[in-house]
Design a protein around this motif. Structure first.
Motif, PDB file in Angstrom:
ATOM      1  N   VAL A 127       0.816  -1.307   0.130  1.00 48.21           N
ATOM      2  CA  VAL A 127      -0.029   0.057  -0.152  1.00 48.21           C
ATOM      3  C   VAL A 127       0.871   1.357  -0.039  1.00 48.21           C
ATOM      4  CG1 VAL A 127      -1.780   1.263   1.183  1.00 48.21           C
ATOM      5  CG2 VAL A 127      -1.895  -1.224   1.183  1.00 48.21           C
ATOM      6  N   LEU A 128       0.758   2.166  -0.965  1.00 46.02           N
ATOM      7  CA  LEU A 128       1.354   3.468  -0.987  1.00 46.02           C
ATOM      8  C   LEU A 128       0.731   4.595  -0.341  1.00 46.02           C
ATOM      9  CD1 LEU A 128       2.931   3.468  -4.716  1.00 46.02           C
ATOM     10  CD2 LEU A 128       4.123   3.919  -2.554  1.00 46.02           C
ATOM     11  N   ARG A 129       1.099   4.841   0.824  1.00 44.58           N
ATOM     12  CA  ARG A 129       0.336   5.954   1.461  1.00 44.58           C
ATOM     13  C   ARG A 129       0.597   7.485   0.817  1.00 44.58           C
ATOM     14  NH1 ARG A 129      -2.124   5.885   6.209  1.00 44.58           N
ATOM     15  NH2 ARG A 129      -1.230   7.978   6.785  1.00 44.58           N
ATOM     16  N   ASP A 130       1.718   7.400   0.166  1.00 49.79           N
ATOM     17  CA  ASP A 130       1.974   8.729  -0.651  1.00 49.79           C
ATOM     18  C   ASP A 130       2.328   8.335  -1.931  1.00 49.79           C
ATOM     19  OD1 ASP A 130       2.834  10.551   2.082  1.00 49.79           O
ATOM     20  OD2 ASP A 130       3.545   8.460   2.096  1.00 49.79           O
ATOM     21  N   THR A 132       6.253   7.665   3.634  1.00 52.25           N
ATOM     22  CA  THR A 132       7.380   8.777   3.826  1.00 52.25           C
ATOM     23  C   THR A 132       7.515   8.934   5.207  1.00 52.25           C
ATOM     24  OG1 THR A 132       5.830  10.688   3.523  1.00 52.25           O
ATOM     25  CG2 THR A 132       7.275  10.030   1.614  1.00 52.25           C
ATOM     26  N   MET A 133       8.532   9.427   5.899  1.00 53.46           N
ATOM     27  CA  MET A 133       8.659   9.664   7.264  1.00 53.46           C
ATOM     28  C   MET A 133       7.577  10.698   7.513  1.00 53.46           C
ATOM     29  SD  MET A 133      12.882   9.861   7.454  1.00 53.46           S
ATOM     30  CE  MET A 133      13.912   8.374   7.247  1.00 53.46           C
ATOM     31  N   HIS A 134       7.246  11.761   6.812  1.00 58.24           N
ATOM     32  CA  HIS A 134       6.321  12.453   7.164  1.00 58.24           C
ATOM     33  C   HIS A 134       5.002  11.640   7.334  1.00 58.24           C
ATOM     34  CE1 HIS A 134       8.715  16.195   5.782  1.00 58.24           C
ATOM     35  NE2 HIS A 134       8.187  16.596   6.790  1.00 58.24           N
ATOM     36  N   GLY A 135       4.658  10.985   6.328  1.00 61.42           N
ATOM     37  CA  GLY A 135       3.551  10.261   6.317  1.00 61.42           C
ATOM     38  C   GLY A 135       3.222   9.113   7.289  1.00 61.42           C
ATOM     39  N   SER A 136       4.449   8.632   7.852  1.00 64.85           N
ATOM     40  CA  SER A 136       4.285   7.808   8.760  1.00 64.85           C
ATOM     41  C   SER A 136       4.067   8.253  10.284  1.00 64.85           C
ATOM     42  CB  SER A 136       5.562   6.994   9.227  1.00 64.85           C
ATOM     43  OG  SER A 136       6.492   7.956   9.667  1.00 64.85           O
ATOM     44  N   LYS A 137       3.812   9.758  10.407  1.00 68.90           N
ATOM     45  CA  LYS A 137       3.487  10.141  11.851  1.00 68.90           C
ATOM     46  C   LYS A 137       2.085   9.764  12.218  1.00 68.90           C
ATOM     47  CE  LYS A 137       3.842  14.639  14.336  1.00 68.90           C
ATOM     48  NZ  LYS A 137       2.467  14.784  14.577  1.00 68.90           N
TER      49      LYS A 137
END
Length: 611
Positions: free
Chosen positions: A364-367, A532-537
């Motif tokens: 799954v691609l969150r970004d 991404t690291m941003h998206g993992s928050k």
């Protein structure tokens, strides 16, 4: 529920301001909901006088659901985003409707139009649009003079043109955006004391989640509504402030007690999410930031597996190891969904995605990730291949005839099909041009006999395409390394293909599978999460792989100032603390034949052993 001493202090707090510093996995949502419950049931606060602000609609809905389940009823407490709360205030004063607000996809469309009208040729249009949107937001909310603003996303003149195009488009459509709502709300409450007092009477208790993400204008409005009793209860973690590009500043949280000297501070320093070794390793990284609250995060969990830091010779070896480990984990009864792969920017994910597709690993691609084969460099290479394969279409010639510069004039290309013979006739009195055309023709003939990998290498070194990229980068005020990374990746994708046709088939298959993987991703129950690291928050996973932990990637090469490096470190810290049971940090020694240094954040975990 059992609360520890710090949690209990926060839950039982009565009136007046309170600062709750909530480390990763410290149960902050549980504390927030229990605090609201206490206000209503212990202190007899009217639920209608309680306002809870979050940063996303999903977070607001989740917290509302959890609280209503705790109470067993819908209490009337207001849960909402800054966006929703400020819009409610404006709607009451100005009769705004939902149609007055520009939708996010429309905003993106306008910015993309502005980028298309500019001379910019980004390697990742989505990333550029997001960055520009963040910078526009900062200019508006911090009241910066656009002519004195220097963009980090693109050349200043280009940014100013895009900014003015966006503002003009909003005005012509009679719309406002989120930042306008903040500004208009602040203006309204400052100018109209009667309206301000109405909202002060309504919301006597204000609770804010993820306070580290607040920006100045949001904070200014909240301070106005909270006066004069200042019953502000803020929860956040300065170590997880990673949205500087949106204007959020950890300084606001760090200075909260200066603004409210009577504020009580409590630190939620027990991590209930992660194993002990993960918490210890993350602590070794974040302690190197100088601008932060002192805290000592511990955990009630066992030490667990050692944090594994692995060096690879190449990115290909790095990705192969991830695939092998995930396969073995699933073979032994685990779920794909227990695994997450985190990366600094979404452009880094493209080669990994190709490997996942080739190996039938569900993901799954969150970004969204950029399709590298849509990049203009890829289109140049494909066009060179088409011409080498015999195409003489005018459009193909126009695209690559001066990449690198051969000084061929467009005026001579009047036919739909172009021949070298006719070109030579046009230039028969200019021997230097005949030499260039002869070299052009011989290069095309040479490339026609090569497999794709050799052809791209010849184009770069023999034809001089790398020199063209270097000149292009200088003229467009970008780092040539960015363009070399793109062509390196494209070249790598050609390696195992014997003919142009075979590589073209690979591209079409990749595009099709990428589209299917992205479009059906929400329906996948069991798939590896790539983000991404941003998206993992805000997320958590049993097993986390942080990839490409190299200097110039994390921290990003654009991070120049100390404040930038500290935000990069916070981002790495956020990525590390997503892991519950097992954390793997991987880095290659080489990326597309370029030597890479291990990230300083990795050396901080390891001490001097990697130095």
């Amino acid at each position: 529920m059992q609360f520890n001493n710090s949690q209990m202090q926060a839950v039982k707090h009565g009136d007046g301001p309170m600062l709750v510093i909530a480390g990763p996995g410290s149960g902050k949502t549980t504390v927030l909901t229990a605090r609201i419950h206490n206000l209503i049931n212990k202190y007899s606060v009217n639920p209608a006088n309680i306002l809870v602000i979050t940063f996303t609609k999903a977070a607001a809905e989740e917290m509302k659901s959890r609280f209503n389940n705790l109470e067993g009823r819908n209490t009337g407490v207001t849960f909402g985003t800054f966006h929703a709360v400020f819009f409610t205030i404006l709607k009451a004063a100005y009769n705004y409707s939902v149609d007055s607000i520009i939708k996010e996809d429309e905003k993106v469309r306008i910015i993309r139009q502005a980028v298309d009208r500019s001379s910019l040729e980004p390697n990742d249009i989505n990333e550029l649009v997001n960055n520009i949107m963040g910078e526009i937001s900062r200019v508006k909310t911090e009241a910066i003079d656009i002519d004195a603003y220097y963009s980090a996303s693109c050349p200043e003149e280009e940014f100013r043109g895009i900014y003015k195009y966006y503002i003009r488009s909003l005005k012509n459509a009679g719309r406002i955006d989120f930042d306008d709502m903040l500004l208009y709300c602040h203006e309204l409450l400052t100018a109209r004391r009667d309206i301000l007092e109405k909202w002060q009477r309504r919301y006597k208790y204000i609770l804010i989640d993820e306070f580290q993400d607040i920006n100045k204008i949001q904070y200014d409005v909240v301070k106005l509504i909270a006066m004069p009793q200042n019953k502000l209860f803020i929860v956040g973690d300065d170590d997880q402030s990673i949205y500087g590009f949106r204007g959020s500043k950890p300084d606001i949280m760090l200075n909260f007690q200066k603004d409210y000297p009577s504020a009580v501070k409590v630190v939620l320093d027990t991590n209930y999410r992660s194993a002990g070794n993960i918490v210890t390793a993350a602590g070794k990284v974040i302690i190197n930031n100088k601008v932060r609250f002192d805290k000592n995060i511990s955990t009630v969990n066992d030490a667990g597996d050692k944090v594994e830091i692995v060096e690879f010779n190449t990115t290909a070896e790095e990705y192969a190891e991830i695939i092998e480990r995930i396969r073995l984990y699933v073979k032994n009864g685990g779920l794909y969904a227990d695994n997450a792969v985190l990366f600094r920017t979404n452009s880094l994910a493209a080669p990994l995605v190709r490997k996942f597709i080739e190996n039938n690993i569900p993901f799954v691609l969150r970004d969204g990730i950029p399709d590298i084969f849509e990049h203009w460099i890829a289109k140049d290479i494909i066009t060179y291949m088409n011409i080498a394969a015999g195409s003489r279409k005018r459009g193909d010639f126009l695209q690559i005839m001066n990449r690198p510069k051969r000084y061929i004039g467009r005026d001579y290309l009047i036919d739909s099909e172009i021949s070298f013979e006719n070109l030579e006739k046009y230039y028969e009195e200019k021997p230097w041009m005949l030499d260039r055309l002869d070299k052009f023709r011989s290069d095309i003939e040479a490339m026609a006999k090569m497999p794709p990998y050799a052809m791209v290498n010849y184009l770069r070194k023999g034809v001089g395409y790398d020199d063209f990229l270097s000149e292009y980068a200088e003229n467009h005020n970008i780092q040539v390394r960015e363009l070399y990374d793109i062509i390196d990746e494209i070249m790598e994708s050609t390696r195992n293909h014997k003919s142009f046709e075979q590589w073209f088939e690979h591209i079409e298959q990749y595009k099709k599978q990428l589209k299917e993987s992205c479009s059906g991703s929400k329906d996948k129950k069991d798939a590896v999460v790539l983000t991404t690291m941003h998206g993992s928050k805000g997320l958590e996973f049993d097993i986390v792989y942080i990839i490409d932990a190299n200097e110039e990637i994390t921290p990003h090469k654009k991070a120049v100032f100390d404040s930038d490096i500290e935000e990069e470190r916070r981002m790495f810290y956020v990525a590390m603390t997503r892991a519950k049971q097992r954390l793997n940090i991987f880095y290659p020694k080489k990326r597309y034949n370029k030597d890479m240094e291990v990230s300083r954040f990795v050396t901080e975990i390891m001490g001097e052993s990697l130095s």
